[in-house]
Design an enzyme around this catalytic site. Sequence first.
Site, PDB file in Angstrom:
ATOM      1  N   GLY A 115     -66.563 -43.562  47.622  1.00  0.00           N
ATOM      2  CA  GLY A 115     -67.169 -44.377  48.389  1.00  0.00           C
ATOM      3  C   GLY A 115     -68.571 -44.151  48.933  1.00  0.00           C
ATOM      4  O   GLY A 115     -69.361 -44.962  48.748  1.00  0.00           O
ATOM      5  N   THR A 116     -68.899 -42.982  49.159  1.00  0.00           N
ATOM      6  CA  THR A 116     -70.380 -42.494  49.370  1.00  0.00           C
ATOM      7  C   THR A 116     -71.072 -43.002  48.137  1.00  0.00           C
ATOM      8  O   THR A 116     -72.288 -43.193  48.278  1.00  0.00           O
ATOM      9  CB  THR A 116     -70.491 -40.837  49.753  1.00  0.00           C
ATOM     10  OG1 THR A 116     -69.520 -40.649  50.553  1.00  0.00           O
ATOM     11  CG2 THR A 116     -71.867 -40.449  50.100  1.00  0.00           C
ATOM     12  N   ASP A 138     -60.049 -34.501  44.954  1.00  0.00           N
ATOM     13  CA  ASP A 138     -59.218 -35.207  44.049  1.00  0.00           C
ATOM     14  C   ASP A 138     -59.651 -35.208  42.490  1.00  0.00           C
ATOM     15  O   ASP A 138     -58.762 -35.304  41.623  1.00  0.00           O
ATOM     16  CB  ASP A 138     -59.289 -36.475  44.266  1.00  0.00           C
ATOM     17  CG  ASP A 138     -59.035 -36.756  45.845  1.00  0.00           C
ATOM     18  OD1 ASP A 138     -58.285 -36.115  46.552  1.00  0.00           O
ATOM     19  OD2 ASP A 138     -59.477 -37.901  46.351  1.00  0.00           O
ATOM     20  N   ARG A 173     -32.497 -22.983  47.090  1.00  0.00           N
ATOM     21  CA  ARG A 173     -32.949 -24.497  47.676  1.00  0.00           C
ATOM     22  C   ARG A 173     -33.961 -25.243  46.503  1.00  0.00           C
ATOM     23  O   ARG A 173     -34.566 -24.339  45.751  1.00  0.00           O
ATOM     24  CB  ARG A 173     -33.705 -24.316  48.941  1.00  0.00           C
ATOM     25  CG  ARG A 173     -32.990 -24.163  50.243  1.00  0.00           C
ATOM     26  CD  ARG A 173     -33.712 -23.919  51.223  1.00  0.00           C
ATOM     27  NE  ARG A 173     -32.844 -23.874  52.732  1.00  0.00           N
ATOM     28  CZ  ARG A 173     -33.236 -23.404  53.657  1.00  0.00           C
ATOM     29  NH1 ARG A 173     -34.261 -22.905  53.763  1.00  0.00           N
ATOM     30  NH2 ARG A 173     -32.413 -23.174  54.805  1.00  0.00           N
ATOM     31  N   MET A 180     -52.450 -33.350  48.041  1.00  0.00           N
ATOM     32  CA  MET A 180     -53.152 -34.546  48.128  1.00  0.00           C
ATOM     33  C   MET A 180     -53.687 -34.881  46.871  1.00  0.00           C
ATOM     34  O   MET A 180     -53.310 -34.634  45.917  1.00  0.00           O
ATOM     35  CB  MET A 180     -54.483 -34.344  49.008  1.00  0.00           C
ATOM     36  CG  MET A 180     -54.346 -34.033  50.534  1.00  0.00           C
ATOM     37  SD  MET A 180     -55.882 -34.173  51.388  1.00  0.00           S
ATOM     38  CE  MET A 180     -55.356 -34.565  52.938  1.00  0.00           C
ATOM     39  N   GLN A 286     -55.601 -28.135  52.261  1.00  0.00           N
ATOM     40  CA  GLN A 286     -56.238 -28.031  51.010  1.00  0.00           C
ATOM     41  C   GLN A 286     -57.920 -28.244  50.930  1.00  0.00           C
ATOM     42  O   GLN A 286     -58.572 -28.031  50.137  1.00  0.00           O
ATOM     43  CB  GLN A 286     -55.691 -29.208  49.896  1.00  0.00           C
ATOM     44  CG  GLN A 286     -54.258 -28.664  49.724  1.00  0.00           C
ATOM     45  CD  GLN A 286     -53.383 -30.259  49.213  1.00  0.00           C
ATOM     46  OE1 GLN A 286     -53.175 -30.389  48.067  1.00  0.00           O
ATOM     47  NE2 GLN A 286     -53.158 -30.993  50.118  1.00  0.00           N
ATOM     48  N   ARG A 287     -58.382 -28.904  52.156  1.00  0.00           N
ATOM     49  CA  ARG A 287     -59.724 -29.376  52.251  1.00  0.00           C
ATOM     50  C   ARG A 287     -60.401 -28.281  53.058  1.00  0.00           C
ATOM     51  O   ARG A 287     -61.563 -28.314  53.260  1.00  0.00           O
ATOM     52  CB  ARG A 287     -59.945 -30.577  52.694  1.00  0.00           C
ATOM     53  CG  ARG A 287     -59.253 -31.622  52.006  1.00  0.00           C
ATOM     54  CD  ARG A 287     -60.393 -33.119  52.141  1.00  0.00           C
ATOM     55  NE  ARG A 287     -60.733 -33.403  53.347  1.00  0.00           N
ATOM     56  CZ  ARG A 287     -60.490 -34.633  53.899  1.00  0.00           C
ATOM     57  NH1 ARG A 287     -59.875 -35.268  53.103  1.00  0.00           N
ATOM     58  NH2 ARG A 287     -60.959 -34.775  54.980  1.00  0.00           N
TER      59      ARG A 287
END
Length: 365
Positions: A115-116, A138, A173, A180, A286-287
Amino acid sequence: MKVGILTGGGDCPGLNAVVRGVTKSALKRGWEVIGFRDGYRGLVEKDLVALGDGDVSGIIIRGGTILGTSNTANPFAYTLPPLGSVEKPRDLSKLAFKNFRDLGLGALVAIGGDGTLTMAQQLYKRGMPVIGVPKTIDNDLSATDVTFGFDSALNVATEAVDRVHTTAQSHHRVMIVETMGRYAGWIALRAGIAGGGDIILLPEIPYRAKDIIKAVLDRKRRGKKFSIVVVAEGARPEKGRMTVTKVIKGSPDPLRLGGVSYKIAELLDNSSVGLESRVVVLGHVQRGGEPTPFDRWLATGFGVKAAELLAHKKFGQMVSFRDFAFTGVSIAAAVSKLRRVSPKAQEVRAALAVGVSFGNSRITG
Ligand code: F6P
């Protein structure tokens, strides 16, 4: 020369290391540096801070961004009050250009993701001298082999996979770890491989419920009474959609993904696997936190290369790391296409070779 810097979009570890790299090498060349607060908001609203050597000292290890960021501030469709609103976005790009000129700037360094950088490209096309730096956990920008922030996120995700292993084993289990990554499965793929995950679900390889169940049952038959599933937030069934958790008005990419892991848990709980499942959604963990040594190194190299591109007036370019070298590529090419995992990639085949299931028996390597 006077240089402006901004950090836009979602934050990630390593942003400060880039700001430091650009600032220190610019100051050494005798240039002045200013930082805009909260991405393009600072440019539109003339909210800025002068950056001297002392301001960037000691920030290489700090996560987040000392400049602040915004994933909605867009000079071409401004929605932030008091100048805009979500209902009525305004094109304030002329104001951004006026501020740029009034401040006597010679160039702008835009550090951000898709985006940026798309906005940076639009500003460049209208005449602003811009240099881009590719950021995102990402790792989905084409034209660079890796983005900074990815390695730090991968470390967090891998540690989480490691940690759930022991508890999965003790309780017999299925533990499902959701990462992300938006529309790219890099974090899930690499954390899944590095953490010894059994089933890895990616946006690029739509899953089939029966194949996930089969993978867990196959392990059970071999005496392994637990399984680890690593699922990217963008994973989806072959005949279904991605799981959207929120829609953010005014954001260039308004869909927020998340929650697919609960669907996987539900399908396993309602199946014949006979094992309880539990979910861990890693989200913004995670960020956060300090960048890894690799990200500090990469971000410093990117920052220094950005200053070098500025010195050579290579505007409209983004720094890139290709074949173990820092270089410049056109921003336009970098944002034109997402870099996603290829189901035919060598690392997908390697995962299959060590017994990983991608939840789709059509993917056999
Ligand atoms: O692009 C980075 C990223 O962390 C994605 O992995 C995730 O889908 C998204 O941003 C989350 O955005 P936000 O911080 O707006 O919730």
